[in-house]
Design an enzyme around this catalytic site. Structure first.
Site, PDB file in Angstrom:
ATOM      1  N   SER A  36       5.216   6.064   5.131  1.00 21.85           N
ATOM      2  CA  SER A  36       5.366   4.619   4.970  1.00 21.85           C
ATOM      3  C   SER A  36       4.220   4.105   4.109  1.00 21.85           C
ATOM      4  CB  SER A  36       5.353   3.931   6.334  1.00 21.85           C
ATOM      5  OG  SER A  36       4.082   4.098   6.950  1.00 21.85           O
ATOM      6  N   LYS A  37       4.192   2.798   3.909  1.00 20.44           N
ATOM      7  CA  LYS A  37       3.162   2.218   3.036  1.00 20.44           C
ATOM      8  C   LYS A  37       1.752   2.501   3.545  1.00 20.44           C
ATOM      9  CE  LYS A  37       5.844  -1.475   0.887  1.00 20.44           C
ATOM     10  NZ  LYS A  37       5.980  -2.929   0.688  1.00 20.44           N
TER      11      LYS A  37
END
Length: 463
Positions: free
Chosen positions: A237-238
């Protein structure tokens, strides 16, 4: 001939996972002497944006993934999908479904209440056609029994029971096609021989195989590669670094380093870590792709990027540094400084952005002094040292390292102090901080005129 494709949806930026999928397809096709196709799957009219199309094209181009065909755009091929959907309808492989969204939601609730899988119950599968002007979708008629098996080039044989598959919608009520249908039509008509994608697509594969068979198109080979996870073993994810690919460019990563790193996320060639693009093309093959999720490690990427900064030709790295210096608002009036600056900083910086920040003081007319450095080294006690150094420096026949060293050593002897006590006030005067490349290199790069100017300014700044 081998033919692979990368088919992103322009509903967001190109991220690390998508870039790796594109790279694996590119490397495999080039390794086999085949063709790599780029297809933009933009049938989602509301969410697809031109800005994301450009992000994908620029990201692939920057990374060095060149496509041989395309980009093809699905929105320009709508008639082809509709033609195939109605063909299946005519041939009895599909049917019209008139169930409204409200009816489907009610069926879903009932199935869940009864502990069943909330799939469509095939109400309209064997019903007679109603008036053609009634709203409807077209559903694919999946077999009710048997199984669908395929040999995955990464995972081996994978099988699904047909009872687990529902009659998926292939054409919506607004006459737009769905993903699992368009992807089969496109891959078949474009002659794709190998479909390499993330293993989150495994459940789509049996449905797509059934559509291939219904359309009487030859089956491609499938290879599902494991997803990329963060160090905590959760899906990338980010917070793990799953930002837009172009963000890595903007942060000063080199495409050579990122290509090398992405190739090693889930693929290996012995213990080798460093690969050129040519080396990857020569060695990449699907049997060496692992089955376990790859772990994204930013520290390793930074190390690899630093390796490329150190080993690529100095002139090349120096040229790539320019945009990062300019982004800091610096004017590069003397480009001859770039190569020696790069030579001095290449062992310290892990990214071009870091290198630009380290190098900024070389290009400033009025270097800013760090407050702590100024208070410690630009004081009335160090003022005589700076004045004597300036006077001695002006008298040097040349400013090569030996001449500088002799001057500073003589001053240290005269002041009965350590070399560092002479060098640090000079360093802060020239660089604004206490950490920099070697002082002799700094002086050599700045040149006589700039050094004298900065020394005079520092002396004047001491109250």
């Amino acid at each position: 001939m081998v033919k692979t494709r990368f088919a992103p949806s322009p509903t967001g930026n190109l991220h690390i996972g998508g870039a790796r999928t594109a790279l694996f397809n590119y490397l495999f096709s080039k390794h086999k002497g085949g063709t790599f196709v780029l297809r933009i799957e933009d049938t989602d009219i509301e969410r697809s944006k031109e800005v994301y199309v450009q992000d994908i094209l620029q990201g692939l181009g920057w990374l060095g993934i060149d496509w041989d065909e395309g980009p093809h755009f699905q929105k320009e091929r709508m008639d082809i999908y509709r033609e195939h959907a109605y063909r299946l309808l005519r041939e009895g492989c599909a049917y019209k479904c008139y169930c409204t969204p409200e009816m489907l939601e009610e069926k879903r609730k009932i199935a869940l209440k009864e502990g069943k899988k909330p799939t469509y119950d095939r109400t309209c599968r064997d019903a007679h056609d109603r008036a053609s002007d009634m709203p409807h979708v077209i559903r694919f008629k999946a077999p009710l029994t048997g199984e669908v098996s395929f040999n995955d080039l990464v995972r081996g044989t994978i099988s699904f029971r047909c009872e687990e598959l529902d009659d998926l919608v292939i054409l919506r009520s607004d006459n737009t096609p769905t993903y699992n249908f368009t992807v089969v039509v496109d891959d078949a008509l474009m002659g794709i021989t190998h479909i390499i994608r993330g293993d989150d697509h495994i459940n789509n594969t049996p449905r797509q195989i059934l559509i291939y068979r219904a359309l009487n198109y030859p089956l491609p080979e499938f290879a599902h590669v494991p997803l990329i996870h963060g160090k905590d073993r959760s899906r990338l994810s980010k917070r793990h670094g799953a930002t837009s690919l172009l963000e890595y460019r903007n942060e000063g990563f080199l495409p050579e380093a990122l290509m090398n790193y992405l190739a090693r996320l889930g693929w290996a060639h012995g213990d080798q870590e460093i690969f050129s693009r040519e080396g990857l093309i020569e060695m990449f093959d699907l049997p060496n792709v692992g089955k376990s999720p790859a772990i994204f490690d930013m520290d390793k990427l930074l190390w690899l990027n630093g390796h490329y900064i150190k080993t690529l030709p100095l002139e090349d790295v120096a040229e790539r540094l320019v945009p990062f210096l300019e982004s800091l608002g610096l004017a590069i009036s003397n480009r001859e400084m770039l190569v020696p600056i790069t030579a001095n900083l290449k062992g310290r910086a892990r990214t071009l952005k870091e290198m630009a920040q380290m190098a900024a003081f070389f290009f400033l007319d009025d270097v800013a002094y760090e407050e702590a450095a100024k208070q410690k080294f630009l004081t009335p006690a160090t003022k005589p040292i700076l004045e004597n150094f300036l006077e001695g420096f002006k008298g040097l026949r040349s400013i090569d390292e030996d001449e500088q060293k002799r001057l500073i050593e003589n001053m240290a002897r005269d002041y009965n102090t350590k070399l560092v006590n002479v060098i640090q006030p000079i360093r802060v005067s020239l660089c604004g901080r206490t950490v920099s490349p070697g002082i002799f290199e700094v002086i050599g790069i700045l040149g006589r005129e700039t050094v004298e100017k900065r020394l005079r300014r520092a002396i004047e700044a001491i109250s």
